[in-house]
Design a protein around this motif. Structure first.
Motif: not given
Length: 283
Positions: A141-169
């Motif tokens: 986000p424009a406000a800067g880096p987020v917490s680790v848990a928030q970061g993982v949540a955002a990444l999983e949301g991105c993957l779910a929207e574009t792929y939907g299957g099991v991915g790799t962190l």
């Protein structure tokens, strides 16, 4: 104890990190056979799972349009699959020493052992630099880096929207402890894989930690790290090649030094979107 000459002993053995990119629990690693050796030049394929699957409403449940014109009937949408590709990555280890007291067999054994221990780290660094950091969509986000848990949540949301299957962190080793303290990752008791609550698998990479760069390979700021997420990984692994393969050719007679090089080629493929986010590692 009286002073004296130190005794020569065997080198201290090592073990690659268990949840790295070559860990069988999180990636599919296929050893390339002789009849398919050309795949080590790179591969391409039609992406599968990147096109959305949409619902089609039941026309019987639609409300009557009344006197208004219904317009053109709805049309089902079609998605043209894109062609994806993966390029070869060659990692190597070289041994050099004086020929006095060091045989070709010893030099070769040393180089092979070095490759076996370090090839995972080298592959992780190359994949991070050439694929993850080059193709990622930055979610920070424009406000800067987020917490680790928030970061993982955002990444999983991105993957779910574009792929939907099991991915790799993809996680630098220096961030792994922070994922554990928040219960972001749990070890699968059956496979030993590290998984999130959503079910995505996690690679903890020493090579990732060595780079820790963001999109465009820009170094992370102090106190921060980059996390990435992708679709599943399929790795093609070539045989180990030793150069030279004879003792005489390994010697430089002008310097009386011996050199032996051991290398292996990999092709690492993944699919759909690569997402990245910057997280805070210390307060």
């Amino acid at each position: 104890m009286p002073a004296g000459l130190r005794r020569y002993v065997e080198a201290i053995p090592g073990t690659p990190l268990p949840h790295g990119i070559l860990g069988a629990s999180c990636t599919t690693v296929n050893d390339v056979t002789e009849d398919r050796i050309h795949e080590l030049n790179g591969v391409e394929w039609l992406a599968m799972g990147c096109c959305p699957v949409q619902d089609w409403p039941d026309p019987c449940e639609e409300e009557s349009p009344g006197e208004e014109s219904p317009g053109s009937p709805p049309q089902k949408e079609f998605c043209r699959p894109v062609t994806e590709h993966a390029s070869p990555i060659t990692v190597y280890a070289g041994a050099e020493c004086s020929t006095l007291g060091w045989t070709y067999a010893e030099a070769r054994e040393h180089a092979e052992a070095s490759l076996a221990l370090g090839e995972q780290q080298g592959l992780e660094a190359a994949f991070w630099r050439t694929k993850l950091a080059m193709d990622a969509v930055d979610l920070t986000p424009a406000a800067g880096p987020v917490s680790v848990a928030q970061g993982v949540a955002a990444l999983e949301g991105c993957l779910a929207e574009t792929y939907g299957g099991v991915g790799t962190l993809h996680v630098p080793a220096g961030v792994a402890a922070l994922l554990g303290c928040c219960n972001v990752l749990r070890e699968d008791p059956e496979t030993g894989a590290l998984r999130t609550l959503a079910g995505n698998c996690a690679i903890i990479g020493a090579g990732y930690s060595a780079l820790n760069t963001g999109p465009g390979n820009i170094p992370a700021e102090p106190g921060t790290a980059w996390l990435y997420i992708t679709g599943p990984l399929v790795i093609r692994r070539g045989p180990v090649d030793t150069v030279p393969d004879t003792a005489g050719a390994s010697v430089n007679y002008r310097t009386n030094d011996r050199r032996v090089l051991v290398e292996r080629t990999f092709v690492v493929g993944t699919t759909c979107t690569v997402c990245a986010i910057q997280v805070v590692t210390c307060d």
